[in-house]
Design a protein around this motif. Structure first.
Motif, PDB file in Angstrom:
ATOM      1  N   VAL A   1       0.927  -1.224   0.074  1.00 33.48           N
ATOM      2  CA  VAL A   1      -0.130  -0.072   0.007  1.00 33.48           C
ATOM      3  C   VAL A   1       0.964   1.197  -0.073  1.00 33.48           C
ATOM      4  O   VAL A   1       1.799   1.196   0.778  1.00 33.48           O
ATOM      5  CB  VAL A   1      -0.937  -0.112   1.239  1.00 33.48           C
TER       6      VAL A   1
ATOM      7  N   TYR B   1      -1.148  -0.755  -4.186  1.00 30.77           N
ATOM      8  CA  TYR B   1      -2.505  -0.159  -4.054  1.00 30.77           C
ATOM      9  C   TYR B   1      -1.888   1.458  -3.966  1.00 30.77           C
ATOM     10  O   TYR B   1      -1.196   1.879  -2.963  1.00 30.77           O
ATOM     11  CB  TYR B   1      -3.034  -0.580  -2.819  1.00 30.77           C
TER      12      TYR B   1
ATOM     13  N   TYR C   1      -6.826  -3.560   2.959  1.00 33.23           N
ATOM     14  CA  TYR C   1      -6.113  -4.064   1.690  1.00 33.23           C
ATOM     15  C   TYR C   1      -5.218  -5.456   1.853  1.00 33.23           C
ATOM     16  O   TYR C   1      -4.693  -6.047   0.991  1.00 33.23           O
ATOM     17  CB  TYR C   1      -4.873  -3.047   1.429  1.00 33.23           C
TER      18      TYR C   1
END
Length: 328
Positions: free
Chosen positions: A66, A114, A166
């Motif tokens: 992330v 992400y 996530y």
């Protein structure tokens, strides 16, 4: 460019060499200002232990990661982000992430990065009102107060909710500074143990080596993001212990388009419509996309490279993890 904090005092160790202090630089007037979100309260989580600390908060490119975007506003100097400026950086990040994915696929790796794509109310986008002043400039020697503030901020934003959303605890930060400067990354080193765990890129609004109104390029974004995964600078003056003059000369001759060598076009200009660079077999090895590289026999210092991990030098047996000498 990569910088690193290495001691438990407020001093900053600049692996790129000693740099003179500079005053903060103002950017031109930028209309349509957005009101910043409330300032988070820096309350760092407990430092991690074990293998997690060996890699830092990001780890390897082959693992889901992330990237949290944080737009820093320096109201004291009038240096703040507008909606239009943020939209531009989001496009640059998207281009950088797509390019990284395409390059990784050439080595048989599918990336899962992400990032903030501009979606309204994205959990990966924050604004933050700075307490410390920005300096910027060619040397970009930000203050110790700024770096301490960013360490605390990253720890605050690395939440269990974010990890659950996530499905990964590998989190890095893209900190956007609304002034002119030379972008850099604060990377974790194996010898740090649980200290300086969170890794982040400081990405300036404008390229200090170009006109002040010329923004950083998507290639610069990709270069700095790759530092989070262990990619070394391959240009002359690199701070990485296994990148010496001989290796730099070799890369210039053999891999002139490696993104860790240069982010500029062939004519020395920034390119904004594409990233005309590559991840060479050497860089791929350093970030874990490949198990080996052709240069291992020619450059013995590369034997000390552990993919995805920065070290000061020496063998892995010298690390705090193997010796049990955890710095507190």
């Amino acid at each position: 460019m990569k910088k690193h904090l290495a001691v438990l005092v407020l001093g900053l160790v600049l692996l790129c060499g000693c740099m003179p202090r500079r005053q903060a630089q103002l950017v031109p007037d930028m209309p349509s200002v957005e009101d910043p979100a409330p300032t988070p309260s820096p309350t760092p989580e407990p430092a991690p232990l074990g293998e997690e600390s060996l890699y830092g908060s990001v780890r390897l490119l082959e693992e889901p990661t992330v990237l949290v975007s944080v737009y820093l506003n320096d109201a004291a100097t009038g240096s703040i982000w507008t909606r239009e400026a943020r939209a531009q950086t989001q496009q640059q990040v998207a281009m950088a992430v797509d390019w990284i994915g395409e390059q990784a696929s050439d080595y048989g790796v599918t990336t899962r990065l992400y990032y903030d794509d501009g979606t309204e109310n994205s959990p990966l986008c924050h604004t933050y009102s700075l307490q410390s002043r920005l300096r910027g400039g060619v040397d970009s020697e930000e203050s110790n107060a700024f770096l301490d503030e960013m360490d605390a901020l990253c720890a605050t934003l690395d939440t269990a909710d974010l990890q659950a959303r996530y499905g990964t605890d590998h989190v890095g930060f893209l900190l956007f500074l609304p002034v002119s400067g030379t972008s850099f990354t604060m990377a974790h080193y194996a010898e740090d143990g649980p200290d300086f765990y969170h890794e982040y890129c400081c990405l300036y609004r404008y390229d200090a080596y170009a006109a002040q109104t010329e923004p950083e390029s998507p290639a610069t974004y990709a270069h700095e993001i790759l530092h989070l995964f262990g990619a070394p600078d391959l240009y002359a003056g690199s701070s990485d212990p296994y990148v010496d003059g001989a290796l730099t000369a070799y890369v210039e001759q053999t891999y002139p388009d490696d993104i860790m060598l240069s982010t500029y076009g062939a004519d020395g200009s920034n390119v904004y419509t594409s990233i005309d660079k590559v991840i060479s077999p050497l860089t791929a090895y350093c970030i874990g996309l490949a198990d080996s590289c052709p240069e291992l026999g020619q450059f013995p210092l590369l034997d000390d490279v552990e993919p995805g991990v920065f070290r000061y030098g020496g063998s892995p047996a010298d690390s705090w993890l193997d010796s049990g000498a955890v710095t507190v």
